[in-house]
Scaffold this motif. Structure first.
Motif, PDB file in Angstrom:
ATOM      1  N   ASN A 190       0.833  -1.204   0.000  1.00 27.84           N
ATOM      2  CA  ASN A 190       0.000   0.000   0.000  1.00 27.84           C
ATOM      3  C   ASN A 190       0.864   1.249   0.000  1.00 27.84           C
ATOM      4  OD1 ASN A 190      -2.823  -1.229   0.610  1.00 27.84           O
ATOM      5  ND2 ASN A 190      -1.487  -2.133   2.150  1.00 27.84           N
ATOM      6  N   PHE A 191       0.480   2.255  -0.785  1.00 28.72           N
ATOM      7  CA  PHE A 191       1.223   3.515  -0.772  1.00 28.72           C
ATOM      8  C   PHE A 191       0.357   4.624  -1.364  1.00 28.72           C
ATOM      9  CE2 PHE A 191       2.256   1.045  -4.520  1.00 28.72           C
ATOM     10  CZ  PHE A 191       2.197   1.935  -5.588  1.00 28.72           C
ATOM     11  N   ILE A 192       0.732   5.858  -1.060  1.00 25.13           N
ATOM     12  CA  ILE A 192       0.048   7.031  -1.601  1.00 25.13           C
ATOM     13  C   ILE A 192       0.872   7.588  -2.750  1.00 25.13           C
ATOM     14  CG2 ILE A 192      -0.732   9.391  -1.140  1.00 25.13           C
ATOM     15  CD1 ILE A 192      -2.472   7.312   0.165  1.00 25.13           C
ATOM     16  N   ARG A 193       0.212   7.829  -3.873  1.00 29.96           N
ATOM     17  CA  ARG A 193       0.876   8.380  -5.056  1.00 29.96           C
ATOM     18  C   ARG A 193      -0.143   9.248  -5.799  1.00 29.96           C
ATOM     19  NH1 ARG A 193       5.081   7.362  -8.726  1.00 29.96           N
ATOM     20  NH2 ARG A 193       4.513   7.427 -10.932  1.00 29.96           N
ATOM     21  N   ASN A 194       0.258  10.464  -6.140  1.00 24.06           N
ATOM     22  CA  ASN A 194      -0.642  11.399  -6.829  1.00 24.06           C
ATOM     23  C   ASN A 194      -1.966  11.558  -6.090  1.00 24.06           C
ATOM     24  OD1 ASN A 194       1.305  11.636  -8.873  1.00 24.06           O
ATOM     25  ND2 ASN A 194       0.435   9.882  -9.989  1.00 24.06           N
ATOM     26  N   ASP A 195      -1.857  11.623  -4.747  1.00 25.01           N
ATOM     27  CA  ASP A 195      -3.027  11.812  -3.879  1.00 25.01           C
ATOM     28  C   ASP A 195      -4.051  10.692  -3.987  1.00 25.01           C
ATOM     29  OD1 ASP A 195      -2.071  14.273  -2.889  1.00 25.01           O
ATOM     30  OD2 ASP A 195      -2.832  15.313  -4.662  1.00 25.01           O
ATOM     31  N   LYS A 196      -3.598   9.513  -4.404  1.00 26.27           N
ATOM     32  CA  LYS A 196      -4.475   8.355  -4.453  1.00 26.27           C
ATOM     33  C   LYS A 196      -3.845   7.205  -3.664  1.00 26.27           C
ATOM     34  CE  LYS A 196      -6.564   9.370  -8.966  1.00 26.27           C
ATOM     35  NZ  LYS A 196      -6.821   8.858 -10.343  1.00 26.27           N
ATOM     36  N   TRP A 197      -4.700   6.312  -3.199  1.00 28.01           N
ATOM     37  CA  TRP A 197      -4.257   5.109  -2.508  1.00 28.01           C
ATOM     38  C   TRP A 197      -3.997   4.033  -3.562  1.00 28.01           C
ATOM     39  CZ3 TRP A 197      -8.081   1.827   0.951  1.00 28.01           C
ATOM     40  CH2 TRP A 197      -7.421   0.668   1.402  1.00 28.01           C
ATOM     41  N   TYR A 198      -2.739   3.597  -3.634  1.00 30.32           N
ATOM     42  CA  TYR A 198      -2.354   2.532  -4.562  1.00 30.32           C
ATOM     43  C   TYR A 198      -2.198   1.219  -3.790  1.00 30.32           C
ATOM     44  CZ  TYR A 198      -1.366   5.519  -8.614  1.00 30.32           C
ATOM     45  OH  TYR A 198      -1.473   6.376  -9.686  1.00 30.32           O
ATOM     46  N   ARG A 199      -2.604   0.149  -4.441  1.00 28.53           N
ATOM     47  CA  ARG A 199      -2.473  -1.174  -3.826  1.00 28.53           C
ATOM     48  C   ARG A 199      -2.002  -2.157  -4.893  1.00 28.53           C
ATOM     49  NH1 ARG A 199      -3.283  -4.320   0.313  1.00 28.53           N
ATOM     50  NH2 ARG A 199      -4.546  -6.200   0.220  1.00 28.53           N
ATOM     51  N   LEU A 200      -0.774  -2.681  -4.692  1.00 32.98           N
ATOM     52  CA  LEU A 200      -0.203  -3.651  -5.628  1.00 32.98           C
ATOM     53  C   LEU A 200      -0.321  -5.045  -5.028  1.00 32.98           C
ATOM     54  CD1 LEU A 200       1.400  -4.222  -8.266  1.00 32.98           C
ATOM     55  CD2 LEU A 200       3.486  -3.947  -6.919  1.00 32.98           C
ATOM     56  N   VAL A 201      -1.105  -5.901  -5.680  1.00 32.08           N
ATOM     57  CA  VAL A 201      -1.274  -7.282  -5.251  1.00 32.08           C
ATOM     58  C   VAL A 201      -0.856  -8.190  -6.403  1.00 32.08           C
ATOM     59  CG1 VAL A 201      -3.103  -6.719  -3.615  1.00 32.08           C
ATOM     60  CG2 VAL A 201      -3.698  -7.262  -5.976  1.00 32.08           C
ATOM     61  N   ARG A 202      -0.914  -9.485  -6.183  1.00 29.32           N
ATOM     62  CA  ARG A 202      -0.416 -10.398  -7.225  1.00 29.32           C
ATOM     63  C   ARG A 202      -1.237 -10.311  -8.510  1.00 29.32           C
ATOM     64  NH1 ARG A 202      -2.280 -16.579  -5.749  1.00 29.32           N
ATOM     65  NH2 ARG A 202      -4.352 -16.096  -4.932  1.00 29.32           N
ATOM     66  N   LYS A 203      -2.508  -9.912  -8.387  1.00 35.00           N
ATOM     67  CA  LYS A 203      -3.368  -9.849  -9.575  1.00 35.00           C
ATOM     68  C   LYS A 203      -3.209  -8.554 -10.359  1.00 35.00           C
ATOM     69  CE  LYS A 203      -6.951 -13.003  -7.935  1.00 35.00           C
ATOM     70  NZ  LYS A 203      -8.391 -13.142  -7.593  1.00 35.00           N
ATOM     71  N   GLY A 204      -2.552  -7.561  -9.760  1.00 31.74           N
ATOM     72  CA  GLY A 204      -2.374  -6.323 -10.497  1.00 31.74           C
ATOM     73  C   GLY A 204      -2.296  -5.099  -9.610  1.00 31.74           C
ATOM     74  N   LEU A 205      -2.404  -3.930 -10.252  1.00 28.15           N
ATOM     75  CA  LEU A 205      -2.307  -2.649  -9.564  1.00 28.15           C
ATOM     76  C   LEU A 205      -3.684  -1.982  -9.539  1.00 28.15           C
ATOM     77  CD1 LEU A 205      -0.420  -0.485  -8.287  1.00 28.15           C
ATOM     78  CD2 LEU A 205      -0.243   0.522 -10.577  1.00 28.15           C
ATOM     79  N   TYR A 206      -4.090  -1.523  -8.358  1.00 31.45           N
ATOM     80  CA  TYR A 206      -5.386  -0.885  -8.170  1.00 31.45           C
ATOM     81  C   TYR A 206      -5.175   0.475  -7.490  1.00 31.45           C
ATOM     82  CZ  TYR A 206      -7.291  -5.577  -8.953  1.00 31.45           C
ATOM     83  OH  TYR A 206      -7.610  -6.796  -9.495  1.00 31.45           O
ATOM     84  N   THR A 207      -6.081   1.429  -7.756  1.00 32.77           N
ATOM     85  CA  THR A 207      -6.018   2.723  -7.080  1.00 32.77           C
ATOM     86  C   THR A 207      -7.397   3.085  -6.552  1.00 32.77           C
ATOM     87  OG1 THR A 207      -6.508   4.023  -9.067  1.00 32.77           O
ATOM     88  CG2 THR A 207      -4.195   3.562  -8.589  1.00 32.77           C
ATOM     89  N   TYR A 208      -7.370   3.796  -5.415  1.00 32.29           N
ATOM     90  CA  TYR A 208      -8.600   4.314  -4.837  1.00 32.29           C
ATOM     91  C   TYR A 208      -8.534   5.835  -4.860  1.00 32.29           C
ATOM     92  CZ  TYR A 208     -12.350   5.348  -1.573  1.00 32.29           C
ATOM     93  OH  TYR A 208     -13.498   5.847  -1.008  1.00 32.29           O
ATOM     94  N   ASP A 209      -9.538   6.453  -5.484  1.00 34.24           N
ATOM     95  CA  ASP A 209      -9.632   7.901  -5.581  1.00 34.24           C
ATOM     96  C   ASP A 209     -10.434   8.410  -4.382  1.00 34.24           C
ATOM     97  OD1 ASP A 209     -10.567  10.574  -6.249  1.00 34.24           O
ATOM     98  OD2 ASP A 209      -9.883  10.178  -8.285  1.00 34.24           O
TER      99      ASP A 209
END
Length: 337
Positions: free
Chosen positions: A104-123
């Motif tokens: 989990n990390f914050i990038r461009n004011d969004k919550w990013y989550r990298l899991v084995r299935k891929g990369l997701y972001t929460y706005d």
């Protein structure tokens, strides 16, 4: 004979008086020299204070950002506000990452989550998830343990669970996954904290080395090497445990997944109720003398304002496993031994 004894006593008394006078006259003090002893420190668990209920949800992830905890449960995203000690449902979204340990990390004011299935972001403003990249899992990755480096626009991680010996890099500019380096996988099991801890510009990971063994590992400064620093084996199991950073220490503990029969009754209970610590400065482990007040597994331990909060999870009551509907503030302290 008595006269001789008295003479001898008077003679020693005279010598004692003479020596005392000499000491005072020369101001030489020997009796006040105290031998220095090495002070050994450790960490102990003090208390758990109930903050709020968790709405009875089993959260797959908890992440702190700007005075709030963001958590997901299946396709729902919740927010816990520290200021009001209250939960609110933010979104019900089919793109929500399902139950997987990820980075989990914050990038461009969004919550990013990298899991084995891929990369997701929460706005945060739009209150919705978006899948940025779906990984076809060419490398057979099972779990991600690593670190986001903003300057590199990349995430570096390893997959110890699946026995991989590669240090992977996910390029956030191209959304491509590749191999950055190699290392010797010495038997990693499940990750405990997928995000690395930073201490003196060194990135540390804590993960299982066996059901009842915790190991501490480090990346080097450019993530080209990864190696185990030390490990600790304990009596009960640590799977489903938690970890956090506490000054010069990494704290970990609890955990232990029970075995149940077809009716949900527990037939084997390897639960662990202790917290342990690793001192980065001395490269030494220790056990907290005060155990946690109950069995707990599958919880999330988050840090906010230099305070530590244990969120949800499962406990064992009446020989059955139940969801724990609690947010508790944990207090630890440094002790001298």
């Amino acid at each position: 004979m008595k006269i001789i004894i008295k003479s001898i006593l008077l003679f020693f008394a005279f010598l004692t008086f003479s020596c005392s006078s000499d000491v005072e006259e020369d101001t030489i003090i020997i009796d006040n020299i105290v031998e220095e002893k090495e002070v050994i420190e450790g960490v102990d668990f003090v208390s758990a204070t109930l903050v709020e209920d968790t709405l009875g949800k089993s959260f797959s992830v908890c992440f702190v950002h700007e005075d709030k905890i963001y958590a997901t449960a299946e396709n729902e995203t919740y927010m816990f506000d520290f200021a009001t000690s209250s939960w609110s449902l933010l979104a019900t979204d089919d793109d929500t990452p399902d139950f997987e340990r990820g980075i989990n990390f914050i990038r461009n004011d969004k919550w990013y989550r990298l899991v084995r299935k891929g990369l997701y972001t929460y706005d945060f403003e739009m209150a919705n998830w978006e899948r940025i990249k779906l990984l076809t899992n060419t490398f057979g990755i099972f779990s991600n343990e690593g670190f986001y480096v903003e300057d590199d626009d990349a995430v570096y991680f390893v997959d110890q669970t699946n026995g991989k010996e590669n240090i992977f890099i996910y390029d956030l500019l191209t959304n491509e996954l590749g191999i950055h380096g190699t290392y010797t996988n010495d038997g990693g099991w499940y990750p405990i904290s997928s995000n690395a801890f930073i201490y003196n510009n060194t990135n540390y990971l804590v993960s299982l080395n066996n059901w009842n063994s915790m190991k501490v590992s480090t990346f080097n400064d450019n993530f080209t090497t990864f190696e185990t620093v030390n490990s600790l084996s304990v009596e009960n199991q640590l799977d489903g445990s938690v970890a956090c950073q506490f000054g010069d220490y990494f704290i970990f503990g609890l955990g232990g997944v029970p075995t149940v029969d077809g009716e949900g009754n527990i037939t084997h209970d390897p639960s662990n109720i202790n917290f342990y610590y690793y001192n980065v400065l001395t490269d030494a482990f220790g056990t907290m003398s005060t155990p946690f007040y109950e069995k707990r597994r599958g919880s999330h331990l988050v840090t906010y304002n230099n305070e530590y909060y244990l969120v949800g999870g499962y406990t064992i009551k009446n020989e059955r496993s139940e969801i724990t509907s609690k947010v508790e503030k944990l207090e630890f302290k440094i002790v001298e031994k």
